[in-house]
Design an enzyme around this catalytic site. Sequence first.
Site, PDB file in Angstrom:
ATOM      1  N   LYS A   1     -12.190 -25.506 -22.219  1.00 58.46           N
ATOM      2  CA  LYS A   1     -12.332 -26.545 -21.354  1.00 58.46           C
ATOM      3  C   LYS A   1     -11.223 -27.620 -21.937  1.00 58.46           C
ATOM      4  O   LYS A   1     -10.940 -28.223 -21.582  1.00 58.46           O
ATOM      5  CB  LYS A   1     -13.704 -27.549 -21.093  1.00 58.46           C
ATOM      6  CG  LYS A   1     -14.824 -26.709 -19.705  1.00 58.46           C
ATOM      7  CD  LYS A   1     -15.953 -27.284 -19.562  1.00 58.46           C
ATOM      8  CE  LYS A   1     -15.906 -26.881 -18.231  1.00 58.46           C
ATOM      9  NZ  LYS A   1     -17.339 -27.614 -17.352  1.00 58.46           N
TER      10      LYS A   1
ATOM     11  N   LYS B   1     -16.220 -14.394 -15.266  1.00 60.45           N
ATOM     12  CA  LYS B   1     -17.838 -14.508 -14.488  1.00 60.45           C
ATOM     13  C   LYS B   1     -17.585 -15.342 -12.952  1.00 60.45           C
ATOM     14  O   LYS B   1     -16.161 -16.267 -12.897  1.00 60.45           O
ATOM     15  CB  LYS B   1     -18.637 -15.923 -14.828  1.00 60.45           C
ATOM     16  CG  LYS B   1     -17.967 -16.717 -15.546  1.00 60.45           C
ATOM     17  CD  LYS B   1     -19.424 -17.895 -16.156  1.00 60.45           C
ATOM     18  CE  LYS B   1     -19.118 -19.146 -15.906  1.00 60.45           C
ATOM     19  NZ  LYS B   1     -19.951 -20.073 -16.787  1.00 60.45           N
TER      20      LYS B   1
ATOM     21  N   LYS C   1     -18.066 -21.755 -10.156  1.00 61.06           N
ATOM     22  CA  LYS C   1     -18.280 -23.029  -9.273  1.00 61.06           C
ATOM     23  C   LYS C   1     -16.904 -23.772  -8.747  1.00 61.06           C
ATOM     24  O   LYS C   1     -16.754 -23.705  -8.053  1.00 61.06           O
ATOM     25  CB  LYS C   1     -19.267 -24.153  -9.217  1.00 61.06           C
ATOM     26  CG  LYS C   1     -20.861 -24.190  -9.277  1.00 61.06           C
ATOM     27  CD  LYS C   1     -21.616 -24.917  -9.904  1.00 61.06           C
ATOM     28  CE  LYS C   1     -22.918 -25.064 -10.299  1.00 61.06           C
ATOM     29  NZ  LYS C   1     -23.246 -26.248 -11.246  1.00 61.06           N
TER      30      LYS C   1
HETATM   31  P1  TYM Z   1     -24.688 -24.195 -14.316  1.00 59.02           P
HETATM   32  O1  TYM Z   1     -24.993 -25.471 -13.448  1.00 59.02           O
HETATM   33  O2  TYM Z   1     -23.052 -23.862 -14.853  1.00 59.02           O
HETATM   34  O3  TYM Z   1     -24.840 -23.101 -14.038  1.00 59.02           O
HETATM   35  C1  TYM Z   1     -26.536 -23.201 -13.873  1.00 59.02           C
HETATM   36  C2  TYM Z   1     -26.830 -21.662 -14.125  1.00 59.02           C
HETATM   37  O4  TYM Z   1     -26.608 -20.758 -13.409  1.00 59.02           O
HETATM   38  C3  TYM Z   1     -26.377 -19.467 -14.666  1.00 59.02           C
HETATM   39  N1  TYM Z   1     -25.431 -19.021 -13.855  1.00 59.02           N
HETATM   40  C4  TYM Z   1     -24.497 -17.961 -14.312  1.00 59.02           C
HETATM   41  N2  TYM Z   1     -25.541 -16.566 -13.876  1.00 59.02           N
HETATM   42  C5  TYM Z   1     -25.058 -15.314 -13.662  1.00 59.02           C
HETATM   43  N3  TYM Z   1     -23.724 -14.982 -13.175  1.00 59.02           N
HETATM   44  C6  TYM Z   1     -22.614 -16.270 -13.205  1.00 59.02           C
HETATM   45  N4  TYM Z   1     -20.731 -16.175 -12.920  1.00 59.02           N
HETATM   46  C7  TYM Z   1     -23.417 -17.814 -13.802  1.00 59.02           C
HETATM   47  N5  TYM Z   1     -22.746 -18.429 -13.611  1.00 59.02           N
HETATM   48  C8  TYM Z   1     -23.823 -19.475 -13.692  1.00 59.02           C
HETATM   49  C9  TYM Z   1     -26.311 -20.417 -15.679  1.00 59.02           C
HETATM   50  O5  TYM Z   1     -26.106 -19.505 -16.911  1.00 59.02           O
HETATM   51  C10 TYM Z   1     -27.362 -21.463 -15.513  1.00 59.02           C
HETATM   52  O6  TYM Z   1     -28.692 -20.300 -16.160  1.00 59.02           O
HETATM   53  N6  TYM Z   1     -25.129 -25.708 -19.420  1.00 59.02           N
HETATM   54  C11 TYM Z   1     -26.146 -25.167 -17.591  1.00 59.02           C
HETATM   55  C12 TYM Z   1     -27.110 -26.656 -17.349  1.00 59.02           C
HETATM   56  C13 TYM Z   1     -27.840 -27.019 -18.128  1.00 59.02           C
HETATM   57  C14 TYM Z   1     -29.191 -26.676 -18.785  1.00 59.02           C
HETATM   58  C15 TYM Z   1     -29.655 -27.067 -19.157  1.00 59.02           C
HETATM   59  C16 TYM Z   1     -30.089 -25.159 -18.238  1.00 59.02           C
HETATM   60  C17 TYM Z   1     -28.183 -28.311 -18.782  1.00 59.02           C
HETATM   61  N7  TYM Z   1     -29.515 -28.491 -19.297  1.00 59.02           N
HETATM   62  C18 TYM Z   1     -31.108 -26.928 -20.571  1.00 59.02           C
HETATM   63  C19 TYM Z   1     -31.236 -24.761 -18.494  1.00 59.02           C
HETATM   64  C20 TYM Z   1     -31.885 -25.473 -19.902  1.00 59.02           C
HETATM   65  C21 TYM Z   1     -24.886 -24.909 -17.103  1.00 59.02           C
HETATM   66  O7  TYM Z   1     -23.954 -25.969 -16.983  1.00 59.02           O
HETATM   67  O8  TYM Z   1     -25.260 -24.875 -16.116  1.00 59.02           O
END
Ligand code: TYM
Length: 326
Positions: free
Chosen positions: A111, A192, A195
Amino acid sequence: MKRVFSGVQPTGNIHLGNYLGALKQFVELQEENECIYCIVDMHAITVPQDPKALREHILDVAALYLAVGVDPKKSIVFVQSDVPGHAELSWILTCCSHTGELSRMTQFKSKSQNKESAPTGLFTYPVLMAADILLYDTDIVPVGVDQTQHIELCRDLAIRVNNTRKKTFIVPEGRYLKEGARIMALDDPSKKMSKSAENVHSRISLLDDEAKIKKSIMKATTDSDGVVKFDAENKPGISNLLNIYSVLSGMSVEELEKKYEGKGYGDFKKDLVQVTVDALKPIKARYEEIRHSEELLEILRDGAKRAGEISEKTMKRVKENFGLGF
Ligand code: TYM
């Protein structure tokens, strides 16, 4: 009973990757564990957000949690910024972390790539994530594999604090699904599903209509040999579609390979469109029902209260062990 915690950023376009990597696990885990699911709005503001749109996206994610089957009677659902302990613990953990380990985070590197300066929040993002998890004495964190490095940092911070002070934190473990852990972009299976990708056909959003789902799947990148077979290295496109089909239908990849023996990608994709439409239809219906309801706001208020109570206990212990406050 184990404690489960996870979160999703309210940054729009919640997609099949989020569902199959994370949300699906949220629902499975709530049957036998004490689950806490958060909408991590403070992570979202590590990049600029329009305040009005952010508020809407927070409610979108909350409604989607419920729509996929998270049950507020079994699980706590709340918004991160409604519980002050996240920011508080994040600062304490920031003081236990090092710039070296944070600059090695691949998400920060990608990023901030080619930029002379990056927002500090992007740099300390993983520390806030560690705070989210440790604040609730979490045992299990269901996520997609893209979060592995962040989970490792969280564990390192917990172990570091436990070793240098009194035992303060539970050391959590990440939980990843075999097939859904890394869903790839439909237009480029080397990336991957995300969003924020510009091409809307790179992803299936959970609220896409049938025509959009059909177009995105029929356009999905495959290869020229036309054999429905799982081979992530040499046939990443069809392997990604097989994964999606498998998790959505409950059939194993081997069963699917057999089912499509001697058939082409056209037949396979047509069926996958139907499987996807069928899987998302009830989610969409439930979402429409709840998204603009008073019930949703009540669930979030109640969730914040319950999460707040748990977090206060942890913060009391943390402050004591760090010699903070009276
Ligand atoms: P975020 O919002 O990017 O994504 C949410 C969840 O979706 C999973 N994910 C995927 N799994 C499989 N294939 C994909 N292409 C894919 N894209 C996203 C992510 O692994 C995630 O589980 N940093 C985290 C949010 C967060 C969090 C936390 C998660 C903040 N604090 C504490 C767990 C515990 C994130 O950006 O998720």
